[in-house]
Design a protein around this motif. Structure first.
Motif, short mmCIF file in Angstrom:
data_model
loop_
_atom_site.label_atom_id
_atom_site.label_comp_id
_atom_site.label_asym_id
_atom_site.label_seq_id
_atom_site.Cartn_x
_atom_site.Cartn_y
_atom_site.Cartn_z
N ASN A 102 8.96 4.17 -5.24
CA ASN A 102 8.07 3.36 -4.43
C ASN A 102 8.47 1.89 -4.37
O ASN A 102 8.02 1.15 -3.50
CB ASN A 102 6.63 3.48 -4.94
N SER A 103 9.30 1.44 -5.33
CA SER A 103 9.70 0.05 -5.34
C SER A 103 10.96 -0.19 -4.51
O SER A 103 11.41 -1.31 -4.36
CB SER A 103 9.94 -0.43 -6.77
N ASN A 143 13.02 -0.68 -1.23
CA ASN A 143 12.69 -1.13 0.12
C ASN A 143 13.35 -0.28 1.19
O ASN A 143 12.79 -0.05 2.25
CB ASN A 143 13.09 -2.60 0.30
N GLU A 165 5.59 0.10 7.73
CA GLU A 165 5.28 -1.29 8.07
C GLU A 165 3.82 -1.62 7.80
O GLU A 165 3.48 -2.74 7.44
CB GLU A 165 5.62 -1.54 9.54
N GLN A 166 2.94 -0.62 7.97
CA GLN A 166 1.51 -0.83 7.74
C GLN A 166 1.15 -0.68 6.27
O GLN A 166 0.27 -1.37 5.76
CB GLN A 166 0.70 0.18 8.57
N GLU A 167 1.83 0.23 5.58
CA GLU A 167 1.43 0.59 4.21
C GLU A 167 2.27 -0.09 3.13
O GLU A 167 1.99 0.05 1.96
CB GLU A 167 1.53 2.11 4.03
N GLY A 168 3.34 -0.79 3.52
CA GLY A 168 4.22 -1.39 2.52
C GLY A 168 5.00 -0.37 1.74
O GLY A 168 5.34 -0.57 0.58
N ARG A 211 11.17 2.45 3.37
CA ARG A 211 11.74 2.67 4.69
C ARG A 211 13.01 3.50 4.53
O ARG A 211 13.71 3.41 3.52
CB ARG A 211 12.07 1.35 5.38
N GLN A 230 4.90 6.72 -0.19
CA GLN A 230 3.57 6.67 -0.80
C GLN A 230 2.72 7.80 -0.24
O GLN A 230 2.97 8.28 0.87
CB GLN A 230 2.90 5.33 -0.51
N GLN A 249 1.44 7.18 3.22
CA GLN A 249 2.49 7.25 4.24
C GLN A 249 2.70 8.68 4.70
O GLN A 249 2.80 8.96 5.90
CB GLN A 249 3.79 6.68 3.67
#
Length: 323
Positions: free
Chosen positions: A4-5, A7, A39-42, A45, A173, A176
């Motif tokens: 999750n960390s 990017n 983009e919405q949930e952080g 990608r 996540q 997501q």
């Protein structure tokens, strides 16, 4: 570092003669949708590249976190080993890449030898041929998807969607994946449960000696092995091995092995009718009581309560099993 960390997750979807182009395009678009939600949930990608197997020699210096072998719908490319491709896949796996296959892609993955003594699935119509060609692989064609930590195989032609959702659940996540399922109008509940339940080892940490031990544990999790033996096998002192193992995986070897064993136990309880005692023995516990205690510690449920809640055949289970 947890999934999750991260990017950006580097994904390569391999193309080859006879590949199912709709699966290649579908996976690419699935990850595009996941990126919009990110983009919405952080959330993580996915950076997706289509890579032709004819060009892998030019890609020798590239390191991928996820490699996907899609299904194929014509030709016999997957039936015969491509030595250069097998060697490249082994190299990527040794560097920490998660290797994935869909349908006949399992043949390409099996040619590498990485599936030996491991569980895998493929299309049910190819199961007999696969079993004859790769008797050293534990084939379970009844399953749509088998996530075995560093190797994932998916069954049918359309199982690329199951694989894509599994990868989003694993590297992203929960929100997501849920939102992605809502956009695709796909029921994601079982996958979300697997997300919480399954141990996801860190493989791309860069320590090749520790990765070698992880691969060995993934294959031989049911066998007794001491920290001393693990260290000796990769020619390190116990102290150095422990320090590097914890740094790379975030866990001590004993806890790591417990996670692997309980994950396998969950799979057996969920999909087979064998007794708790048999499950305990199969995953390396001689003492059933010790197995139960560890199972509760890891999952928060007793083995029987877990089976009652998640078994595919829980309607057929004797009620005495869940007391």
């Amino acid at each position: 570092m947890t999934a999750n960390s991260v990017n950006s997750i580097r994904v390569a979807i391999l193309t080859f003669p006879g590949v199912m182009h709709t699966a290649v395009a579908g996976l690419s678009e699935l990850f595009q949708l996941a990126n919009r939600i990110a983009e919405q949930e952080g959330a993580a990608r996915f950076e997706v590249t289509l890579l032709d197997t004819a060009d892998i020699e030019e890609d020798a210096e590239q390191h991928w976190q996820i490699l996907i072998l899609p299904p194929c719908i014509e030709g016999s490319y997957y039936e015969t080993e491509q030595p250069n491709l097998s060697a490249w896949l082994r190299q990527q796996h040794a560097a920490g890449a998660l290797l994935c296959s869909v349908c006949a892609g399992a043949f390409i993955l099996a040619h590498t030898g990485l599936l030996d003594q491991r569980s895998a699935t493929t299309h049910w119509m190819l199961a007999e041929r696969f079993a004859q060609q790769f008797p050293q692989v534990t084939l379970d064609a009844n399953k749509i998807l088998i996530n075995d930590g560093d190797l994932i195989t998916a069954g049918g032609l359309m199982a690329w969607m199951d694989l894509g959702l599994e990868l989003v659940a694993q590297f992203g996540q929960p929100a997501q994946m849920r939102l992605l399922g809502a956009q695709l109008v796909v029921d994601t509940a079982p996958r979300e449960q697997r997300y919480y339940r399954r141990f996801m080892p860190i493989l791309d940490h860069g320590d090749t000696l520790i990765l070698k031990t992880q691969h060995r544990l993934q294959r031989d999790f049911q066998l007794p092995i001491s920290v001393r033996e693990m260290a000796e096998q990769i020619h390190l002192t116990e102290r150095t091995f422990l320090r590097r193992f914890v740094k790379a995986t975030g866990l001590k070897p004993k806890a790591y092995l417990q996670q692997l064993r309980i994950g396998k136990a969950c799979e057996m309880l969920e999909s087979t009718p064998v007794t708790v005692e048999q499950v305990a023995a199969a995953v390396g516990y001689e003492d059933t009581s010790a197995f139960r205690k560890t199972f509760i510690k890891v999952t928060g449920l007793t083995p029987r309560a877990f089976r009652s809640r998640f078994s595919h055949n829980n309607g057929e289970i004797d009620q005495r099993e869940i007391r």
